[in-house]
Design an enzyme around this catalytic site. Structure first.
Site: not given
Ligand SMILES: *Cc1c(COP(=O)(O)O)cnc(C)c1O
Length: 814
Positions: A483, A581, A709, A758
């Site tokens: 992801k 969640r 800056y 930036m």
């Molecule tokens: C991102 C995620 C993982 C991986 O977690 P890490 O701590 O990066 O290994 C596993 N399961 C779900 C549902 C996630 O969202």
């Protein structure tokens, strides 16, 4: 090579079973994916912690391979091929390589040490090649497997060998010595790499010195510690910049970007100039010079050749090219061995169906041109290359050996005609000897980028994957979370690599991430963590697999699935066991069961939950309660629905801390990208991403003058300031400025002064020897992302995923 199978069988003392075919062997292989496998291949089925060569035998048989060295004959294959049964296939490969090596009688240099092996090898190859036909280890093939493969590439025409030997633990060097049997030894240096494998530095030195057991001479930097371990019967030829007892005494002086070495040997003095000024390059160059002195080159030749030394780029780089092309940049060497490796890399990375090879003349093969280019042609045909562009006078003469081939006399000719070649929608391997300056071709074909890049080490990703695999039961599946663009590291390229490694699943956050992976040709199943209702149609169309976490979501998905008359479309059921969640809670389970029982449109492919505190021992009781609840709820579903789904709850730190709960699958995320929250584990992971930029400008300001800056930095004394073209728009937090953070320039820390802008930031380089255009490391080995996260009071995840998409990702293999 051409060897009689009968001989090989005798040498490795194997039992010859299965269907017997007598043939000559021309190729040794350990890699089932290599396209060079064929009827004259002898395949050694090596058994590693993560991979068993025996698993690939049936596929290889269908591809025409007949001969296998194995520890056992896989089920039902006994009459399908020739099998040579041994106790240990790696050991047999090594014994065979040693036997093969013993058929040749020319000088062989064996190089070991902590750093510099590959550079010394490449430089020696350059310095000595006008006078010898040299065989050398390709890339850094220096391991228990790499060394035998390197040695097996020797042929009758070679008259000089250079091999490197690398070890990581006890009792490895003896085996490498037995294979290489060097006549000249080089010990580059002893550093701290691989300290884990040894109980102390003495043990490490002793182990390395075993390579030199039988050499006629050992070349090394004289040093008391090493001397105390050295066998006094070994002849040495030593150098030093501090110890006048060494055979060669050297003083160095840097002038701008060059270094002058003043060399004293016996009563003679001479000077050479090398185009480097860093300590490591100077040390490596001296080792090379020592070899030339030992081989009795005259000072003039040494001086002329050493001045031409060049930076060694040992990596195959993957870059985005113009007109939808992917470039594999291997523009610094061309020899038969490394061509094989580059073609295998091309195969593993094909993003486009069409494959083009741009190849220069090949030097130092030891073969006649006729044999050489016939061999190259066969290699190209077996790798299914669509088009060959040959550059150079010799390859032009042998044009007729290649199908669909265009040739040019030289690189400039090619560049002048670039537009007519219509390079587009293809993967292009650019492979040329240094003298052809193929970097000009890369520059012409590369998509124009800023000087700032995030370099991704694909080998490190493989290493980290294997590290976590080794912690799991062999049958446990792995889903890798890619992801957020592979945690900022790059989506497609990493997914491709993971597919290559046969992981079981990929996980993305949103449907569009999965769609783009599927569209670029990824075939692995992909789970979508947070499928929005509006994306259900697209999910079905692209065969993505949604995670379903609520009754509402389930009903919405079922409605579409039933409309489309789907049968058993895979879905994943997410349970909330405490993270709060996403997920079904205990009180939803009854209803969930009723709905699922009533529909045949979907099938529960897996049941999962996510842990909130797997990284923290303080919360161990809570983690265990999550696991308990997961066990209970998932069992309830399984029993009621009479299904047999994959169950998974562990993320990276879960794998490390709760491996008893690995069920049938784990979800690996941050660990793949080289980050652990356990300090011990961290040491065993490899760094994946290095964010790099360059120095745009250097100036010196006086005491009282300010930088940037708001005048947040005011110099107390004359201060040298370097400006780097990377800023908060690239994802570097402003909190990292004003003396908090640093960058690394020429191995030294440069503190960030003033506020981060930036697109730029400024650093103090008063005490650093550096020039405009020099490379700058923003993060990587130092500072590490973990260190930055700590200072910035955040987590590595945020630092990695903040790096903006305008920063180019460049992927490489060592
Ligand atoms: C991102 C995620 C993982 C991986 O977690 P890490 O701590 O990066 O290994 C596993 N399961 C779900 C549902 C996630 O969202």
């Amino acid at each position: 090579m051409s060897l009689d199978l009968k001989n090989i069988v005798t040498v490795i003392q194997a039992k010859w079973l299965g269907n017997r075919t007598d043939t000559n062997i021309e190729n040794i292989s350990i890699d089932s994916r290599s396209l060079q496998n064929g009827p004259k291949t002898l395949f050694f089925a090596l058994v590693g912690p993560n991979n068993d060569g025996h698993d690939y035998i049936s596929t290889l048989i269908t591809q025409g391979v007949h001969n296998f060295v194995v520890t056992h004959i896989p089920h039902e294959l006994a009459d399908k091929a020739s099998f040579f049964v041994v106790d240990d296939t790696l050991k047999s490969l090594q014994i065979f390589a040693a036997y093969y090596r013993s058929m040749f009688h020319f000088p062989i240099i064996g190089i070991t040490g902590s750093n510099g092996k590959t550079i010394v090898k490449e430089w020696l190859n350059f310095l000595l090649s006008p006078d010898y036909n040299i065989i050398r280890s390709p890339k850094s093939y220096n391991s228990q497997v790499g060394v035998p493969l390197s040695v097996l590439a020797i042929n009758e025409k070679h008259n000089f060998g250079i091999f490197e030997a690398g070890i990581s633990t006890r009792n490895e060097m003896e085996k490498l010595e037995f294979i290489i049997k060097p006549t000249i030894g080089i010990l580059t240096n002893i550093g701290s790499a691989h300290d884990e494998g040894f109980s102390n530095i003495g043990e490490k030195i002793k182990e390395k010195l075993k390579l030199f057991k039988n050499v006629s001479v050992l070349i090394y930097n004289k040093n008391k510690t090493i001397d105390s371990f050295l066998n006094p019967t070994i002849d040495t030829f030593s150098w030093s910049c501090t110890d006048h007892h060494a055979d060669v005494f050297i003083t160095t002086k840097s002038i701008l970007d060059k270094t002058i070495l003043k060399v004293k040997i016996q009563n003679n003095h001479f000077e050479i100039k090398i185009p480097f000024r860093d300590d490591a390059s100077i040390e490596n160059a001296i080792h090379c010079m020592m070899v030339m002195l030992y081989l009795e080159y005259d000072y003039q030749t040494i001086e002329t050749r050493m001045e031409l030394l060049f930076p060694v780029e040992m990596r195959l780089k993957l870059k985005n090219g113009i007109n939808n092309t992917t470039l594999i940049d291997d523009s610094y060497s061309s020899d038969f061995q490394s061509l094989k490796i580059a073609l295998d890399f091309l195969e593993s990375q094909k993003q486009y169906k069409k494959k083009t090879l741009i190849l220069s003349d090949i030097f130092q093969s030891g073969l006649s041109n006729e044999d050489l280019y016939s061999g190259v042609s066969q290699l190209i045909i077996s790798n299914k290359i669509n088009r060959v562009i040959g550059i150079g006078e010799t390859i032009s003469k042998y044009k007729s050996k290649f199908l669909n081939c265009t040739t040019f006399q030289n690189t400039d000719d090619f560049i002048a005609n670039l537009n007519q070649l219509n390079l587009s929608n293809e993967t292009i391997l650019i492979k040329g000897a240094r003298t052809f300056h193929f970097e000009k071709i890369v520059a012409a074909l590369e998509e124009k980028t800023h000087e700032t890049v995030l370099e991704i080490n694909l080998n490190a990703i493989s290493h980290n994957l294997n590290f976590y695999k080794a912690k799991l039961n062999p049958e446990t599946k792995i889903m890798v979370m890619v992801k957020a663009f592979g945690y900022g590291n790059g989506g497609f390229e990493i997914a491709k690599l993971l597919e290559h490694h046969k992981v079981d699943y990929l996980g993305v956050a949103f449907a569009d991430e999965g769609i783009s992976l599927k569209n670029s040709g990824i075939n692995l199943p992909i789970m979508v963590l947070n499928p929005e209702n509006s994306s259900f149609e697209a999910i079905i169309q692209h065969q993505l697999e949604p995670e379903i976490y609520s009754i509402k979501g389930l009903k919405a998905f079922l409605k579409i699935a039933e409309q489309k008359k789907l049968y058993h479309f895979p879905i994943h059921i997410k349970l909330d066991t405490g993270m709060h969640r996403l997920g079904f809670e205990e009180e939803n389970i009854e209803e969930l069961i009723l709905i699922l029982k009533a529909s045949k449109a979907v099938v529960v492919k897996s049941i999962l939950s996510h842990m909130a505190t797997s990284d923290d021992v303080k919360h161990q009781a809570f983690s265990l309660s999550q696991i308990d609840l997961f066990e209970k709820l998932s069992l309830q579903l399984i029993t009621a629905l009479q299904i047999n789904p994959i169950r998974h709850i562990l993320n990276t730190s879960g794998i490390s801390n709760f491996s008893q709960a690995q069920y049938n699958m784990v979800r690996l995320g941050i660990g793949l990208y080289g980050i652990s929250n356990d300090a011990e584990e961290q040491k065993q992971l490899e760094n994946v991403g290095t964010l790099k930029s360059i120095i745009s400008q250097i100036r010196t300001i006086d005491a009282g003058e300010s930088v940037g800056y708001g005048r947040r930095f005011v110099a107390e004394k004359p201060t040298k300031i370097a400006t780097i073209p990377i800023g908060y728009a690239d994802g570097i937090s402003r909190h990292w400025g004003n003396g908090v953070g640093f960058v690394t320039i020429n191995n030294q820390k440069a503190t960030i002064v003033g506020s981060i802008c930036m697109d730029m930031l400024m650093v103090d380089v008063t005490n650093i020897n550096c020039f405009e255009g020099d490379s700058v490391i923003i993060f990587g080995e130092s500072p590490t992302v973990i260190y930055m996260a700590e200072k910035l009071k955040t987590i590595p995840y945020e630092i990695l995923t903040s790096i903006s998409q305008r920063v180019k990702r460049v992927f490489y293999r060592e």
